[in-house]
Motif scaffolding. Structure first.
Motif: not given
Ligand SMILES: Nc1ncnc2c1ncn2[C@@H]1O[C@H](COP(=O)(O)OP(=O)(O)OP(=O)(O)O)[C@@H](O)[C@H]1O
Ligand SMILES: Nc1ncnc2c1ncn2[C@@H]1O[C@H](COP(=O)(O)OP(=O)(O)O)[C@@H](O)[C@H]1O
Ligand code: SF4
Ligand code: SF4
Ligand SMILES: [Mg+2]
Ligand SMILES: [Mg+2]
Lengths: 372, 428
Positions: B246-251, B256-261, B401-406, B417-425
């Motif tokens: 399965q795909m777990v992350e796409l950005a 992806l490298y600076e803000n992996p979620q 999730v919210e994008t930080e780069h680009g 990320h279920r409540d739209g809460i940003e996890s503390t990476a």
């Protein structure tokens, strides 16, 4: 400083093939101190695997160790002397094949081969192979050997070791097989482990687990390692000192921090510049031009001159001599490049090769032209 | 990087060349390995994967060995028949193509395979190899040799090598021959399955550079598969991370490298050895092995190893208490320790004491079972009490999730990320 654990001096191994003599290892020297992790790094074909099997006296036909000295503590593994007719012949001081088998291999020095499938027999269970190895090499009963085997499997992080003892190699993942080999290497409590690209075929997450395991084992048992790899990331991560090989020779030798932050040899520099980084965006890679020539017919003078961006006329004629370029402290930093000798590099004309064209001058035109 | 334009253009202006929807591939017969352990169950190699690729971009696909990358690549090209889902190329479902349209699609989509050694027929000269697709597609009649020589030059080989055999080339050169062959019928889209994995670093860089130059020159789109995160970072505009089918992350790459979620992406990035002895080194290591794709974990497939597995709602534990319970639950399941008495168990897993309340009662019962060597009983209790009720085991995650780069969309399949809460990476 105490006596080194392993001393390799001017080791030479050749393969006598139909096409000619392959000078696979051509006069390498390095030492391993107690508790140290020494890297042997280079691209494929540089001679890393031949070097490790030479040290263990495991080179097979048509290959032969033809010169040099290898000492383990005060035991002589390889040595040559001049016979009455001027011929070079193995010296009397050398351990016999039986002594190598009984006293050195497994007990004092263990080797982990590049391909774990090759080292494990697919028709026997993992446990029985480990147990047999322990019985042969240590003076213990079968029952004790089995217990040691299970403990070792647990030690290297195999889950459910009692049950897994009866599994066959193909039922293990690549990472687990590699752990079994490490367990096997450790089971006889050797002082030195020679590991030939033990993590190259593994995924990063598994590689990370193995590197951590090695860290732990070093702390716990003080085991020394010779770690063969082509991955500069792994080198940076675990090595104390590093030997960089190119075409059968060690071209730079330094403590790990010096190798990365005070890099002397143009090949090491080029290697570091050609790598994509996991931790930063590199806009453009600077590949090393061309490919490594065949060891059967190495270029004259400096062997890197056909690909070296700094190559000059003198490099084609002069065989570089090891120079000690170290500062006042620490281990020697040695490099084999005429830039660090006074043989007229400064006044020599730049060689006209693709490599010098791409890197020299102000116009960076590394892209766009063909290679090889 | 080559197609930087795609990064700055707003999404609407881009043209989708490939759209993959719910792609699934279950192999019905085990390979040799699985056959011997479990007779004939289905291997869930790829499960419900969706993504798009824009014209001119490089989408990197990364993941560990066996996670389904090659299967996905082959399904995208219809080289294996998907169990479910659809692939749209230029808007057309490729499963329904026939005649001229099918021929055109086969021309426009090419592939470079994982192993440069075995993918070139050793008895054929490289000229013939490069001309093969032209013959197959009945193209460039009468000018094939000229075109082949031209292509050899384009990929950085000597046109004189037209008459050589593959074994006369190095690995890097063979991969260039593969490139030339893929380009032979002027495709728009190339799936590259580990094209540089078998090459030495210095040669890898040469081939990567050539691939980028060709992309610029011919406006190519790449789906670029690799397990090497450094290579993927270098070549990709956007990156997709796969775990167990399965795909777990796409950005976007930088994002992806600076803000992996996703915790898996974080663990992957954390385990790469950085080529600098002064760098902080690795962190966030994963325990255990990837589970079998035959019977993958429910909900989030990463949950059996996730360092951030979410506690079931019914308990009221502190972070630390939950961390202890989580570790204990897994150690019992994996049988990674020996029972040497109560004191040893408690100090090994609950140094700061067993949690209070309902969670603590369960842990005490499990400890008692272990002390009477009832491992299975302890395992079942812990799994049923702590692993199974977690939202991570109950629901399949799928969030943006919210994008930080680009400015591109950032998908992260993780319930943190279920409540739209940003996890503390990275805060672990
Ligand atoms: N023909 C097949 N029959 C049964 N199972 C298969 C088949 N091909 C692949 N698999 C299984 O499907 C899963 C995904 O395999 P795939 O080759 O797609 O992985 P990958 O990500 O490309 O791995 P690698 O990085 O090792 O190339 C694995 O568990 C594999 O064993
Ligand atoms: N059995 C052999 N016969 C002939 N040449 C060999 C043999 N084994 C290795 N070589 C040659 O020796 C050189 C070094 O090989 P090797 O030690 O395997 O390199 P590395 O381990 O650094 O990739 C290469 O040129 C290789 O072709
Ligand atoms: S001796 Fe000359 S060719 Fe060799 S590494 Fe030094 S500068 Fe380059
Ligand atoms: S959904 Fe749960 S198990 Fe999966 S990655 Fe997120 S926290 Fe971890
Ligand atoms: Mg080797
Ligand atoms: Mg694959």
């Amino acid at each position: 400083m105490a006596e080194p654990l392993l001393t390799v001096e001017n080791l030479q191994t050749q393969f006598f093939t139909e096409e000619g003599v392959v000078r696979a290892v051509d006069g390498i020297s390095f030492t391993v101190e107690e508790g140290e992790l020494v890297g042997l790094v280079g691209e494929s074909g540089a001679g890393k695997s031949v070097a490790t099997s030479s040290i263990m006296r495991l080179v097979e036909e048509p290959g032969e160790v033809v010169g040099g000295t290898v000492k383990y503590r005060d035991q002589v593994i390889i040595d040559f002397e001049e016979g009455p007719d001027g011929e070079r012949r193995p010296s009397d001081e050398m351990l016999s094949n039986k002594q190598m088998r009984d006293e050195i291999r497994g007990n004092e020095i263990a080797i982990i081969f590049q391909d774990p499938m090759e080292a494990l027999n697919p028709v026997f269970t993992v446990g029985s192979q480990l147990k047999e190895f322990i019985e042969i090499n240590r003076d213990v009963s079968g029952k004790e050997a089995k217990q040691i085997a299970i403990d070792m499997l647990r030690e290297v992080g195999i889950p459910e070791p009692e049950e897994r003892y009866d599994s066959y190699p193909h039922q293990f993942s690549g990472g687990m097989r590699q752990r079994v080999l490490i367990a096997m290497a450790l089971s006889c409590e050797p002082s030195l482990i020679i590991a030939d690209e033990p993590t190259t075929a593994l995924d990063v997450t598994v590689e990370g687990q193995i590197l951590d395991l090695v860290d732990e084992l070093q702390d716990k048992y003080g085991t020394s390692f010779v770690w063969v790899t082509h991955d500069m990331g792994v080198v940076a991560e675990i090595c104390d000192r590093v030997n960089v090989m190119y075409l059968g020779e060690i071209i730079e030798q330094a403590e790990v921090d010096d190798l990365f932050h005070d890099t002397k040899h143009p090949y090491t520099q080029a290697l570091l510049k050609s790598m994509p980084r996991p931790d930063e965006t590199v806009e453009e890679l600077n590949p090393i031009k061309g490919v490594m020539p065949e060891a059967i017919n190495p270029p004259p003078g400096c062997r890197f001159h056909t690909r070296c961006p700094d190559a000059r006329e003198v490099c084609r004629r002069t065989r570089p001599v090891y120079q000690d370029v170290s500062g006042p402290e620490g281990y020697p930093h040695r490099v084999s490049c005429v830039k660090y000798e006074s043989v007229g590099y400064e006044d020599s004309e730049p060689l006209d090769t693709e490599a010098t064209a791409a890197f020299g001058g102000d116009i960076i035109e590394a892209q766009g032209e063909s290679n090889e | 990087m080559s197609s930087t334009t795609t990064k700055t253009e707003p999404r609407e202006d881009r043209e989708t060349i490939l759209r993959v929807e719910g792609l699934t591939k279950h192999y019905s017969q085990g390979s040799g390995l699985f056959d011997s352990i479990w007779p004939k169950p289905k291997v869930k190699a790829v499960d419900n994967v969706s993504f798009e690729i824009e014209r001119g971009e490089t989408l990197g696909l990364v993941g560990e060995s066996g996670c389904g990358k090659s299967t996905l690549a082959r399904s995208v090209l219809n080289l294996v028949e998907p169990t479910d889902g659809a692939v749209y190329f230029n808007g057309r479902d490729i499963a329904n193509l026939s005649g001229e349209e099918l021929r055109q699609q086969r021309e426009d989509m090419q592939m470079i395979f994982q192993d440069p050694q075995s993918s070139l027929d050793p008895r054929m000269k490289v000229g013939t190899i490069v001309e093969e697709p032209m013959r197959a597609h009945d193209l460039y009649e009468g000018e094939r040799e000229e075109r082949a020589r031209e292509l050899l030059e384009k990929v950085g080989l000597d046109p004189q090598h037209y008459n050589r055999y593959p074994h006369q080339f190095s690995g890097g050169q063979r991969q260039r021959v593969n490139l030339a062959r893929a380009l032979a019928v002027n495709p728009d889209f190339i799936v590259c399955d580990e094209p540089v994995s078998a090459l030495d670093v210095s040669i890898q860089a040469q081939v990567l550079n050539t691939m980028q130059e060709l992309q610029d020159e011919f406006g190519l789109t790449y789906l670029f598969i690799a397990h090497d995160l450094s290579v993927i970072r270098h070549i990709s505009d956007r990156v997709a991370v796969m775990y167990l089918g399965q795909m777990v992350e796409l950005a976007e790459t930088e994002e992806l490298y600076e803000n992996p979620q996703h915790p898996y992406t974080q663990a992957l990035l954390g385990s790469i050895p950085v080529p600098d002895p002064r760098s902080k080194g690795r962190r966030g290591l994963l325990e255990g092995d990837v589970p079998s794709p035959i019977n993958p974990p429910s909900g989030c497939r990463f949950r059996t190893r996730c360092p951030k597995l979410i506690a079931p709602d019914e308990y009221d534990m502190t972070e630390r208490e939950w961390a202890d319970v989580r570790r204990f639950t897994r150690a019992v399941k994996r049988r990674t320790f020996e029972v040497q008495g109560e004191a040893q168990l408690r100090s090994e897993f609950f140094e700061q004491g067993v949690p209070s309340g309902k969670a603590g009662d369960t842990v005490e019962t499990a400890l008692d079972s272990l002390l009477s060597e009832e491992w299975d009983q302890a395992e079942t209790l812990l799994q049923e009490s702590f692993a199974e009720p977690s939202i991570c085991a109950q629901e399949k995650p799928d969030y943006t999730v919210e994008t930080e780069h680009g400015m591109d969309v950032h998908h992260a399949a993780c319930h943190l990320h279920r409540d739209g809460i940003e996890s503390t990476a990275n805060a672990d």
